[in-house]
Design an enzyme around this catalytic site. Structure first.
Site, PDB file in Angstrom:
ATOM      1  N   SER A  33       0.842  -1.204   0.000  1.00 17.67           N
ATOM      2  CA  SER A  33       0.000   0.000   0.000  1.00 17.67           C
ATOM      3  C   SER A  33       0.872   1.246   0.000  1.00 17.67           C
ATOM      4  CB  SER A  33      -0.874   0.045   1.253  1.00 17.67           C
ATOM      5  OG  SER A  33      -1.675  -1.086   1.321  1.00 17.67           O
ATOM      6  N   HIS A  64      -5.963  -2.741  -5.857  1.00 25.08           N
ATOM      7  CA  HIS A  64      -4.781  -3.582  -6.093  1.00 25.08           C
ATOM      8  C   HIS A  64      -4.789  -4.064  -7.534  1.00 25.08           C
ATOM      9  CE1 HIS A  64      -2.934  -4.462  -2.053  1.00 25.08           C
ATOM     10  NE2 HIS A  64      -4.009  -3.815  -1.702  1.00 25.08           N
ATOM     11  N   HIS A  86      -3.607 -11.664  -0.680  1.00 21.23           N
ATOM     12  CA  HIS A  86      -3.514 -11.850   0.765  1.00 21.23           C
ATOM     13  C   HIS A  86      -4.218 -13.142   1.163  1.00 21.23           C
ATOM     14  CE1 HIS A  86      -3.121  -7.503   0.053  1.00 21.23           C
ATOM     15  NE2 HIS A  86      -2.330  -7.503   1.115  1.00 21.23           N
ATOM     16  N   TYR A  88      -6.162 -13.545   3.587  1.00 19.02           N
ATOM     17  CA  TYR A  88      -7.556 -13.303   4.003  1.00 19.02           C
ATOM     18  C   TYR A  88      -8.531 -13.308   2.826  1.00 19.02           C
ATOM     19  CZ  TYR A  88      -6.543  -8.382   2.782  1.00 19.02           C
ATOM     20  OH  TYR A  88      -6.165  -7.238   2.133  1.00 19.02           O
ATOM     21  N   GLU A  89      -8.008 -13.224   1.604  1.00 17.55           N
ATOM     22  CA  GLU A  89      -8.903 -13.260   0.441  1.00 17.55           C
ATOM     23  C   GLU A  89      -9.428 -14.673   0.185  1.00 17.55           C
ATOM     24  OE1 GLU A  89      -7.661 -10.562  -2.931  1.00 17.55           O
ATOM     25  OE2 GLU A  89      -5.851 -10.495  -1.709  1.00 17.55           O
ATOM     26  N   ALA A 116       2.165  -1.840   4.212  1.00 17.64           N
ATOM     27  CA  ALA A 116       1.682  -0.901   5.226  1.00 17.64           C
ATOM     28  C   ALA A 116       1.379  -1.748   6.453  1.00 17.64           C
ATOM     29  CB  ALA A 116       0.429  -0.193   4.742  1.00 17.64           C
ATOM     30  N   MET A 214      -0.835  -7.938   7.523  1.00 19.68           N
ATOM     31  CA  MET A 214      -1.541  -9.106   6.989  1.00 19.68           C
ATOM     32  C   MET A 214      -0.851  -9.699   5.754  1.00 19.68           C
ATOM     33  SD  MET A 214      -5.343  -7.447   7.215  1.00 19.68           S
ATOM     34  CE  MET A 214      -5.816  -6.387   8.597  1.00 19.68           C
ATOM     35  N   SER A 215       0.442  -9.478   5.631  1.00 18.69           N
ATOM     36  CA  SER A 215       1.153  -9.978   4.439  1.00 18.69           C
ATOM     37  C   SER A 215       2.604 -10.252   4.810  1.00 18.69           C
ATOM     38  CB  SER A 215       1.081  -8.934   3.317  1.00 18.69           C
ATOM     39  OG  SER A 215       1.801  -7.771   3.695  1.00 18.69           O
ATOM     40  N   ASN A 238      -0.433   3.581  10.664  1.00 18.45           N
ATOM     41  CA  ASN A 238      -1.278   3.920  11.829  1.00 18.45           C
ATOM     42  C   ASN A 238      -0.686   3.259  13.058  1.00 18.45           C
ATOM     43  OD1 ASN A 238      -2.413   1.416  10.218  1.00 18.45           O
ATOM     44  ND2 ASN A 238      -2.923   1.087  12.368  1.00 18.45           N
ATOM     45  N   HIS A 250      -9.633   1.538   6.893  1.00 15.81           N
ATOM     46  CA  HIS A 250      -8.775   1.307   5.728  1.00 15.81           C
ATOM     47  C   HIS A 250      -8.428   2.643   5.071  1.00 15.81           C
ATOM     48  CE1 HIS A 250      -6.954  -0.759   2.400  1.00 15.81           C
ATOM     49  NE2 HIS A 250      -7.797  -0.248   1.536  1.00 15.81           N
TER      50      HIS A 250
HETATM   51  N1  HPA Z   1      -3.173  -3.980  11.545  1.00 13.74           N
HETATM   52  C1  HPA Z   1      -3.001  -4.925  10.597  1.00 13.74           C
HETATM   53  N2  HPA Z   1      -2.669  -4.637   9.358  1.00 13.74           N
HETATM   54  C2  HPA Z   1      -2.487  -3.343   9.031  1.00 13.74           C
HETATM   55  C3  HPA Z   1      -2.650  -2.326   9.969  1.00 13.74           C
HETATM   56  C4  HPA Z   1      -3.012  -2.665  11.307  1.00 13.74           C
HETATM   57  O1  HPA Z   1      -3.161  -1.809  12.195  1.00 13.74           O
HETATM   58  N3  HPA Z   1      -2.390  -1.160   9.320  1.00 13.74           N
HETATM   59  C5  HPA Z   1      -2.080  -1.481   8.045  1.00 13.74           C
HETATM   60  N4  HPA Z   1      -2.133  -2.810   7.857  1.00 13.74           N
END
Ligand code: HPA
Length: 276
Positions: A33, A64, A86, A88-89, A116, A214-215, A238, A250
């Site tokens: 990202s 994406h 990912h 989760y997909e 990210a 998550m990756s 974040n 998101h």
């Molecule tokens: N948690 C998990 N995955 C993320 C986050 C988060 O706070 N920010 C960006 N990807």
């Protein structure tokens, strides 16, 4: 010998695109990202759309794209992966890491991972960059489960130095050339897709993580198994849930990643130049 379906699929994908590979890349760059349009800054010398590759996983996440782009970054031959899939997909973990394995098969010696991530370490702020020094991947299934493909690597792969020390130093040097102070730490991968609860974030911190996402960690395991040298940078988009008063969205993740994207791009470009 029994046929290994994961390896067979990889070979099949490779055979279907090998004529379209314009040169042997040295670096394989996975764009996370904020870096999605990084490739636009370089003239493409070859493009392979994931849709052209039979059986290839194509991302369902909005925004994406899905393609390999071949280009030179300051003289270094690079294949970039624009759009990752990912876990989760809903894909099998072997499909999630298939693109990374394919880039290794194209001849890439170095895998450069970007993402990210949420900051778990209280010393971090949104917009920071974290050089990944190590990772925790044991909350997601290993991409190495199942019959081992000896062609790819050993059954019991050593993970004592997943992130290459020399490549880490290249990234540190590049950041200091830019007078950019970067953080360093451990990346922990969870499945997502929900963001963590505050208790889970606390758990991650207690376990020694500095950032959560998550990756990435699964891709690093698969590439390390294949003998790739690996480096990675997280954009801390974040602070993770429960560390501030704000709920996490998101949109916020995307906005911060976009805001610091110019710096991220420069850091990646300077680093890749030194890897050539
Ligand atoms: N948690 C998990 N995955 C993320 C986050 C988060 O706070 N920010 C960006 N990807």
């Amino acid at each position: 010998m029994a046929v290994n379906p994961v390896y067979e699929k990889l070979i099949c994908c490779y055979e279907s695109i090998k004529e379209k590979i314009p040169f042997q890349p040295k670096v394989a760059l996975i764009l996370g990202s904020g870096l999605g349009d990084y490739a636009d800054g370089f003239p493409a010398e070859g493009v392979i759309d994931y849709h052209e590759i039979a059986g290839f996983p194509v991302s369902t996440v909005p925004g994406h794209k899905g393609r390999f782009i071949f280009t030179h970054v300051e003289g270094t031959p690079v294949v970039m992966m624009q759009g990752r899939v990912h876990y989760y997909e809903g894909y099998a973990m072997s499909d999630v890491v298939l693109p990374a394995r394919l880039m290794r098969m194209m001849g890439a010696e170095i895998l450069f991972l970007t993402n990210a991530a949420g900051g778990v370490n209280y010393d971090f702020s949104a917009g920071d960059f974290m050089l990944i020094r190590d990772q925790i991947s044991c909350f997601v299934p290993s991409p190495l489960l199942g019959p081992n493909a000896e062609e790819l690597g050993p059954r019991f792969a050593d993970m004592s130095h997943i992130y290459d020390e020399d490549l880490q130093q290249i990234i540190r040097d590049s950041a200091s050339e830019m007078n950019l102070s970067i953080k360093e730490g451990v990346y922990l991968q969870l499945t997502g897709p929900a963001y963590e609860s505050p208790a889970e974030v606390k758990m991650c911190r207690i376990l020694g993580a500095d950032a959560v996402g998550m990756s990435t960690a699964c891709e690093a395991v698969a590439a390390n198994h294949m003998g790739c040298r690996i480096c990675g940078i997280s954009c801390i988009s974040n602070l993770a849930c429960g560390m501030t008063d704000q709920p996490l969205s998101h949109k916020e993740v995307q906005e911060t990643a976009d805001r610091v994207a110019p710096l991220f791009k420069e850091l990646v470009t300077r680093s890749i130049q030194k890897m050539g």
